[in-house]
Scaffold this motif. Structure first.
Motif, PDB file in Angstrom:
ATOM      1  N   UNK A 132       0.869  -1.163  -0.014  1.00  8.59           N
ATOM      2  CA  UNK A 132       0.055   0.023  -0.108  1.00  8.59           C
ATOM      3  C   UNK A 132       0.985   1.430   0.008  1.00  8.59           C
ATOM      4  N   UNK A 133       0.402   2.262  -0.649  1.00  8.16           N
ATOM      5  CA  UNK A 133       1.014   3.654  -0.322  1.00  8.16           C
ATOM      6  C   UNK A 133       0.078   4.604   0.270  1.00  8.16           C
ATOM      7  N   UNK A 134       0.734   5.935   0.523  1.00  6.13           N
ATOM      8  CA  UNK A 134      -0.165   6.712   1.179  1.00  6.13           C
ATOM      9  C   UNK A 134      -0.033   7.925   0.162  1.00  6.13           C
ATOM     10  N   UNK A 135      -1.015   8.765   0.158  1.00  7.99           N
ATOM     11  CA  UNK A 135      -1.228   9.994  -0.481  1.00  7.99           C
ATOM     12  C   UNK A 135      -1.895  10.829   0.586  1.00  7.99           C
ATOM     13  N   UNK A 255      -3.552   9.429   3.826  1.00 11.93           N
ATOM     14  CA  UNK A 255      -4.722   8.193   3.702  1.00 11.93           C
ATOM     15  C   UNK A 255      -4.211   7.207   2.782  1.00 11.93           C
ATOM     16  N   UNK A 256      -4.728   5.923   3.068  1.00 14.71           N
ATOM     17  CA  UNK A 256      -4.548   4.846   1.929  1.00 14.71           C
ATOM     18  C   UNK A 256      -5.745   4.259   1.142  1.00 14.71           C
ATOM     19  N   UNK A 257      -5.626   3.664   0.428  1.00 14.38           N
ATOM     20  CA  UNK A 257      -6.801   3.349  -0.469  1.00 14.38           C
ATOM     21  C   UNK A 257      -7.967   2.760   0.059  1.00 14.38           C
ATOM     22  N   UNK A 258      -7.926   1.972   1.273  1.00  9.92           N
ATOM     23  CA  UNK A 258      -9.094   1.641   1.800  1.00  9.92           C
ATOM     24  C   UNK A 258      -9.877   2.737   2.445  1.00  9.92           C
ATOM     25  N   UNK A 259      -9.136   3.830   2.868  1.00  9.83           N
ATOM     26  CA  UNK A 259     -10.157   4.963   3.273  1.00  9.83           C
ATOM     27  C   UNK A 259     -10.706   5.551   2.202  1.00  9.83           C
TER      28      UNK A 259
END
Length: 405
Positions: A132-135, A255-259
């Protein structure tokens, strides 16, 4: 929760082998537990590999690392474990290396940054299972109402947060430095300031001038000015911050993709940009990976390798990533998802993954260092707190843990 997916063990005299696999449950409800995925993988593998059976135990994340450690200590190591860390077991000589198990095409297909993150002393033991990555996430509606554009620099974050506060937004910038996952929030900010947990040669560099400067800025420009919301950063956990964002009460957070999916379900229009840095967008994102590994104890090297070659086919890799809005760890699966419009919401995260920076997973001292970060980093931005002294304390804890390896 245990799912015995085939039989009760090896068949006497037939030459059959039963692989014991322990995996983490990524599900958030009964509807999306990980058991079904592993059931499908195990049955598919067995049908194409007569003589090898797979027994899978699926455990919650809250228990799995502890349970696997107990199995290993009791002399009952699984053949395969899909857990959060591998370095302790590798250092103890309990794991097969990647090149002892995998075919060359499988081994070469992992993203290079993930291969590096899976190494101890330059030998890969941890196979990246999912990433996962964060943006930086921002609430498009709140930004539009305040006449704001997406932030690109630290000063943009500060001025945008001030404007959101004036309009009564509860959390202009949510800064979760509480004990749940503050090691992630900390690394994101360190990277945005040109620092990180380690230097170019992999030594801890937690109290570097870059990192001190970053937390000085956070304290003076966001926290001291009351722009982080009603909960002190050291008391705010990621889950609470994500929950408030999904309710429309947060202007910005990492945040990450799940959020992304959860917020959109609740009607929040989500904007996403690379984490702003001091002078512009940060080049690299923070990456997170979970690991799968093969234990030597039962002498099933060949069979484990065959299972991994099957597990890391694009079909299986993409199915799991898709199920939980995570990212695949392989080049071919990443390329397939980038080419598929169905996965467009993940494309920004996929693009960030190859240049992401990961925790120093290969250090057995990382567990202790991470605990010190969780316990102490919130104090760096408290009223009267000293970012330098807090970072120096964490650095001492990390160095002591490394010396004890």
């Amino acid at each position: 929760m245990t799912a015995t997916l085939s039989g009760c063990g090896a068949s006497g005299g037939s030459g059959d082998v039963t692989l014991k696999l322990v995996a983490a449950d990524y599900g958030t409800s009964a509807a999306n537990k990980s058991d079904k995925y592993w059931d499908d993988v195990a049955r598919g593998f067995e049908s194409s590999h007569p003589g090898i059976k797979v027994d899978v135990t699926v455990l919650p994340w809250t228990d799995i690392d502890r349970e696997v450690a107990k199995m290993v200590k009791d002399g009952k190591a699984p053949d395969i474990a899909q857990i959060g860390a591998y370095a302790d077991y590798a250092k103890a000589g309990k794991l097969y290396s990647a090149d002892e198990m995998l075919s060359i095409p499988t081994q070469a297909n992992f993203l290079p940054k993930l291969i590096d993150a899976g190494q101890v002393n330059r030998i890969q033991y941890g196979l990246p299972f999912v990433a996962s990555t964060r943006l930086l996430f921002y609430n498009k509606k709140l930004f539009s109402q305040a006449g704001l554009d997406a932030p690109e620099t630290w000063s943009d974050i500060a001025s945008d947060a001030a404007a959101l506060k004036q309009r009564g937004v509860s959390y202009p910038f949510a800064l979760p430095l509480g004990p749940e996952e503050s090691q992630a929030e900390t690394l994101m900010w360190m990277l945005s300031g040109g620092g990180g947990y380690t230097d170019e040669v992999g030594s801890y560099d937690i109290a570097s001038e870059e990192n001190v400067k970053t937390f000085d800025w956070l304290k003076s420009h966001l926290v001291d000015k009351g722009l982080v919301g009603p909960v002190a950063p050291g008391k705010l956990n990621r889950a609470k911050a994500f929950e408030e964002f999904s309710k429309g009460k947060v202007g910005m957070l990492n945040g990450h993709p799940t959020l992304m999916e959860e917020a959109q379900k609740q009607g929040v229009q989500v904007g996403m940009v690379p984490l702003p840095g001091e002078n512009g967008p940060t080049d690299g994102s923070m990456g997170v990976a979970d690991w799968i590994m093969g234990f030597k104890q039962n002498d099933h090297r060949v069979e484990i390798g065959k299972f991994f070659d099957y597990l890391f086919t694009d079909k299986n890799v993409i199915e799991f990533a898709d199920m939980y809005d995570l990212l695949p760890p392989t080049n071919s699966a990443s390329a397939a998802m980038e080419d598929d419009a169905k996965y467009k919401p993940l494309h920004q995260f996929l693009a960030a993954l190859p240049e992401s920076e990961f925790y120093p997973f290969g250090k057995t001292s990382w567990a202790a260092a991470s605990e010190s970060i969780k316990e102490n980093i919130g104090k760096a931005v408290e009223p009267g707190g000293s970012p330098r002294s807090v970072l120096e304390r964490i650095a001492r804890d990390a160095t002591q843990a490394e010396a004890a390896e």
